[in-house]
Design a protein around this motif. Structure first.
Motif, PDB file in Angstrom:
ATOM      1  N   TYR A   1     -23.685  81.167  73.107  1.00  0.00           N
ATOM      2  CA  TYR A   1     -23.619  79.990  72.565  1.00  0.00           C
ATOM      3  C   TYR A   1     -24.487  79.464  71.237  1.00  0.00           C
ATOM      4  O   TYR A   1     -25.582  79.767  71.449  1.00  0.00           O
ATOM      5  CB  TYR A   1     -23.282  78.818  73.681  1.00  0.00           C
ATOM      6  CG  TYR A   1     -23.124  77.526  72.815  1.00  0.00           C
ATOM      7  CD1 TYR A   1     -21.841  77.230  72.473  1.00  0.00           C
ATOM      8  CD2 TYR A   1     -23.879  76.486  72.851  1.00  0.00           C
ATOM      9  CE1 TYR A   1     -21.335  76.040  71.927  1.00  0.00           C
ATOM     10  CE2 TYR A   1     -23.551  75.251  72.109  1.00  0.00           C
ATOM     11  CZ  TYR A   1     -22.271  75.043  71.681  1.00  0.00           C
ATOM     12  OH  TYR A   1     -21.785  73.945  71.181  1.00  0.00           O
ATOM     13  N   SER A   2     -23.775  79.635  70.299  1.00  0.00           N
ATOM     14  CA  SER A   2     -24.492  79.444  68.861  1.00  0.00           C
ATOM     15  C   SER A   2     -24.077  78.008  68.418  1.00  0.00           C
ATOM     16  O   SER A   2     -24.405  77.791  67.051  1.00  0.00           O
ATOM     17  CB  SER A   2     -24.526  80.588  68.037  1.00  0.00           C
ATOM     18  OG  SER A   2     -23.142  80.480  67.555  1.00  0.00           O
ATOM     19  N   GLY A   3     -23.763  77.128  69.192  1.00  0.00           N
ATOM     20  CA  GLY A   3     -23.027  75.619  68.515  1.00  0.00           C
ATOM     21  C   GLY A   3     -24.246  74.875  68.353  1.00  0.00           C
ATOM     22  O   GLY A   3     -23.726  73.541  67.838  1.00  0.00           O
ATOM     23  N   LEU A   4     -25.411  74.986  68.794  1.00  0.00           N
ATOM     24  CA  LEU A   4     -26.727  74.064  68.406  1.00  0.00           C
ATOM     25  C   LEU A   4     -27.224  74.548  67.199  1.00  0.00           C
ATOM     26  O   LEU A   4     -27.091  75.755  66.937  1.00  0.00           O
ATOM     27  CB  LEU A   4     -27.546  74.097  69.674  1.00  0.00           C
ATOM     28  CG  LEU A   4     -27.072  73.471  71.110  1.00  0.00           C
ATOM     29  CD1 LEU A   4     -27.868  73.723  71.931  1.00  0.00           C
ATOM     30  CD2 LEU A   4     -26.489  72.248  70.761  1.00  0.00           C
ATOM     31  N   PRO A   5     -27.604  73.765  66.433  1.00  0.00           N
ATOM     32  CA  PRO A   5     -28.426  74.103  65.031  1.00  0.00           C
ATOM     33  C   PRO A   5     -29.494  74.972  65.185  1.00  0.00           C
ATOM     34  O   PRO A   5     -30.409  74.989  66.058  1.00  0.00           O
ATOM     35  CB  PRO A   5     -29.139  72.753  64.583  1.00  0.00           C
ATOM     36  CG  PRO A   5     -28.081  71.712  65.121  1.00  0.00           C
ATOM     37  CD  PRO A   5     -27.926  72.183  66.447  1.00  0.00           C
ATOM     38  N   ASN A   6     -29.657  76.310  64.565  1.00  0.00           N
ATOM     39  CA  ASN A   6     -30.505  77.482  64.573  1.00  0.00           C
ATOM     40  C   ASN A   6     -31.092  77.806  65.795  1.00  0.00           C
ATOM     41  O   ASN A   6     -32.095  77.880  66.144  1.00  0.00           O
ATOM     42  CB  ASN A   6     -31.878  76.653  63.937  1.00  0.00           C
ATOM     43  CG  ASN A   6     -31.718  75.969  62.451  1.00  0.00           C
ATOM     44  OD1 ASN A   6     -31.090  76.744  61.702  1.00  0.00           O
ATOM     45  ND2 ASN A   6     -31.790  75.005  62.196  1.00  0.00           N
TER      46      ASN A   6
ATOM     47  N   LEU B   1     -28.036  80.684  72.540  1.00  0.00           N
ATOM     48  CA  LEU B   1     -28.119  80.790  74.074  1.00  0.00           C
ATOM     49  C   LEU B   1     -27.380  82.073  74.597  1.00  0.00           C
ATOM     50  O   LEU B   1     -26.202  82.419  74.245  1.00  0.00           O
ATOM     51  CB  LEU B   1     -27.826  79.490  74.665  1.00  0.00           C
ATOM     52  CG  LEU B   1     -28.474  78.376  74.419  1.00  0.00           C
ATOM     53  CD1 LEU B   1     -27.998  77.481  73.253  1.00  0.00           C
ATOM     54  CD2 LEU B   1     -28.443  77.307  75.876  1.00  0.00           C
ATOM     55  N   LYS B   2     -28.113  82.832  75.528  1.00  0.00           N
ATOM     56  CA  LYS B   2     -27.329  83.835  76.276  1.00  0.00           C
ATOM     57  C   LYS B   2     -27.538  83.576  77.733  1.00  0.00           C
ATOM     58  O   LYS B   2     -28.718  83.482  78.153  1.00  0.00           O
ATOM     59  CB  LYS B   2     -28.001  85.187  75.823  1.00  0.00           C
ATOM     60  CG  LYS B   2     -27.549  85.617  74.145  1.00  0.00           C
ATOM     61  CD  LYS B   2     -28.078  87.008  74.028  1.00  0.00           C
ATOM     62  CE  LYS B   2     -27.663  87.412  72.590  1.00  0.00           C
ATOM     63  NZ  LYS B   2     -28.410  88.684  72.260  1.00  0.00           N
ATOM     64  N   TYR B   3     -26.454  83.666  78.368  1.00  0.00           N
ATOM     65  CA  TYR B   3     -26.472  83.773  79.826  1.00  0.00           C
ATOM     66  C   TYR B   3     -25.677  85.090  80.467  1.00  0.00           C
ATOM     67  O   TYR B   3     -24.716  85.308  80.164  1.00  0.00           O
ATOM     68  CB  TYR B   3     -25.964  82.566  80.662  1.00  0.00           C
ATOM     69  CG  TYR B   3     -25.872  82.714  82.006  1.00  0.00           C
ATOM     70  CD1 TYR B   3     -27.242  82.355  82.772  1.00  0.00           C
ATOM     71  CD2 TYR B   3     -24.818  82.512  82.643  1.00  0.00           C
ATOM     72  CE1 TYR B   3     -27.355  82.339  84.003  1.00  0.00           C
ATOM     73  CE2 TYR B   3     -24.890  82.526  84.118  1.00  0.00           C
ATOM     74  CZ  TYR B   3     -25.950  82.410  84.794  1.00  0.00           C
ATOM     75  OH  TYR B   3     -26.283  82.486  86.107  1.00  0.00           O
ATOM     76  N   GLY B   4     -26.528  85.640  81.265  1.00  0.00           N
ATOM     77  CA  GLY B   4     -25.861  86.864  82.058  1.00  0.00           C
ATOM     78  C   GLY B   4     -26.772  88.137  81.796  1.00  0.00           C
ATOM     79  O   GLY B   4     -28.045  88.000  81.375  1.00  0.00           O
TER      80      GLY B   4
ATOM     81  N   VAL C   1     -32.890  81.367  75.198  1.00  0.00           N
ATOM     82  CA  VAL C   1     -32.830  80.627  74.256  1.00  0.00           C
ATOM     83  C   VAL C   1     -33.696  80.721  72.979  1.00  0.00           C
ATOM     84  O   VAL C   1     -34.760  80.892  73.385  1.00  0.00           O
ATOM     85  CB  VAL C   1     -32.955  79.043  74.756  1.00  0.00           C
ATOM     86  CG1 VAL C   1     -32.888  78.168  73.783  1.00  0.00           C
ATOM     87  CG2 VAL C   1     -32.124  78.754  75.744  1.00  0.00           C
ATOM     88  N   VAL C   2     -33.053  81.199  71.903  1.00  0.00           N
ATOM     89  CA  VAL C   2     -33.819  81.272  70.705  1.00  0.00           C
ATOM     90  C   VAL C   2     -33.663  80.418  69.778  1.00  0.00           C
ATOM     91  O   VAL C   2     -32.539  80.322  69.116  1.00  0.00           O
ATOM     92  CB  VAL C   2     -33.457  83.003  70.326  1.00  0.00           C
ATOM     93  CG1 VAL C   2     -34.349  83.006  68.885  1.00  0.00           C
ATOM     94  CG2 VAL C   2     -33.759  84.074  71.225  1.00  0.00           C
TER      95      VAL C   2
END
Length: 410
Positions: free
Chosen positions: A122-127, A130-133, A162-163
């Motif tokens: 998920y990259s919907g947050l600014p900058n 997130l990756k899960y799995g 989370v990066v």
């Protein structure tokens, strides 16, 4: 076999996708699915190991195929799926750690078919990403967390990462790992004699890595890795460290390279021991064009009972390619080395000499030569030959290893 945790991650990914289908309906969702990126990575390798002990010389001829697909993004969501398979070509005259051929030296490339990566992003947050799995995690030079890409079955991790890059010149990587899918494959299961033979390392491990590249001197990184093993409490540690890496021009076309790093490691959670050991790394080098020379020193402290360990690292990249020191001896390790690299007609040449000594007592463990020749062909192909020769003094035995390989990546 897919682990329970991975099955949960895949199930969650699919459930979130299905829940979002009404909002996804239309060409945009179809474009995200069909407009993704496929990948293929094939590597053939021949490896030979000869040791001055009672074990038979080992020879492995293996072919690894890795195939994956990463969807495009829709409303910030994406999915990555990747599988791996390894086949032995010819007779498996080696101890793969799962084939029970214990009369031979170990070459840790067992036959396997596994899910290598399977995550929801998920990259919907600014900058922020997130990756899960199940995912590949590579931090800094992989001294503490890496994918062990040299082995045919690479190491990946089940967890959340989370990066974030909101701050200028800063990358913050935070995560929580609940399983390390180690190179020995899912076929290597308990009960076994040692930790090193287990294909999965279950844990509850927060990680944090903060990199800042806005300083003229170089990149500075601070990190903390809190490894809490479920089945191996004696391996649970907390490690905190600081790393600086940079370069500066000192003459026309010539650069001075430098790296300095320090870390402290101690017992964590249910580890019954009570100890603290240090890590230090210093490296300096000169680079001009394709030519480079480096002089380095690495210390992993040992007190005679416990020593500094980096179990999630890409260990093959450190302390010699013969892999004698994958586990740091209880008396610690001091590795002084000199390396040089160059290129001729597009052929890359590398040579490294190591001198190994104990931290406690200063006994001379041994010396090692590493030689490598690689040749890229176009942008998708690579062939190489590699040699490691360890000359034992007071630790382990004389060991010679040879590798021949070719790979294609698309």
């Amino acid at each position: 076999m897919i682990s329970t945790q991975l099955a949960h991650a895949v199930s969650l990914s699919l459930s979130l996708s299905l829940l979002a289908l009404p909002a996804f309906a239309g060409d945009s969702f179809a474009d995200a699915i069909t407009g993704g990126k496929p990948s293929l990575d094939a590597r053939y390798r021949y490896e030979s190991v000869s040791q001055e002990n009672a074990l038979k010389a080992a020879n492995a001829s293996t072919l690894r195929l890795r195939f994956g697909y990463e969807t495009g993004e829709f409303k910030g969501f994406g999915v990555m799926l990747e599988g791996e398979h390894l086949s032995v070509l010819g007779t498996d005259n080696y101890n793969s750690t799962t084939n029970r051929k214990t009369a031979y030296s170990i070459i840790a490339d067992p036959e396997f078919t596994e899910v290598n990566q399977a995550y929801l992003s998920y990259s919907g947050l600014p900058n922020t990403k997130l990756k899960y799995g199940r995912q590949r995690i590579v931090l800094d030079n992989q001294r503490f967390i890496g994918n062990v890409g040299w082995r045919q079955n690479e190491q990946t991790f089940d967890g959340l990462t989370v990066v974030n890059q909101s701050l200028p010149a800063t990358t913050i990587t935070a995560g929580y790992i609940y399983n390390a899918n180690r190179v020995f494959s899912d076929q290597s299961k308990p009960p076994v004699a040692t930790f090193a033979n287990v294909g999965n390392a279950h844990m509850k491990s927060p990680i944090l890595n903060v990199s800042y590249k806005g300083w003229r001197v170089g990149e500075i990184v601070g990190y903390g890795y809190l490894l809490d093993y479920a089945d191996f409490a004696t391996s649970s540690t907390q490690t905190w460290g600081l790393r600086l890496k940079g370069d500066t021009a000192i003459a026309e076309g010539m650069k001075l390279l430098y790296t300095a790093e320090y870390a402290s490691q101690s017992d964590y959670k249910k580890n019954p021991a009570n100890y603290s050991v240090d890590y230090a790394f210093l490296e300096a080098g000169l680079a001009k064009g394709v030519n480079i020379v480096k002089l380095g020193y690495e210390l992993l402290e040992g007190n005679g009972t416990k020593s500094f360990q980096t179990p999630l690292a890409t260990l093959h990249a450190f302390n010699g390619w013969a892999d004698i020191f994958l586990t740091t001896p209880v008396n610690g390790l001091k590795d002084a080395y000199l390396g040089a690299g160059s290129a001729l007609y597009g052929i890359k040449l590398d040579a490294i000499y190591h001198d190994y000594r104990a931290d406690k007592g200063n006994a001379r463990y041994g010396t090692e030569w590493n030689l490598q020749v690689t040749k890229p062909i176009a942008k998708n192909y690579l062939i190489g030959i590699k040699y490691a020769s360890y000359n034992a003094k007071t630790f382990s035995v004389d060991t010679d290893k040879v590798w021949l390989w070719g790979e294609a990546k698309f």
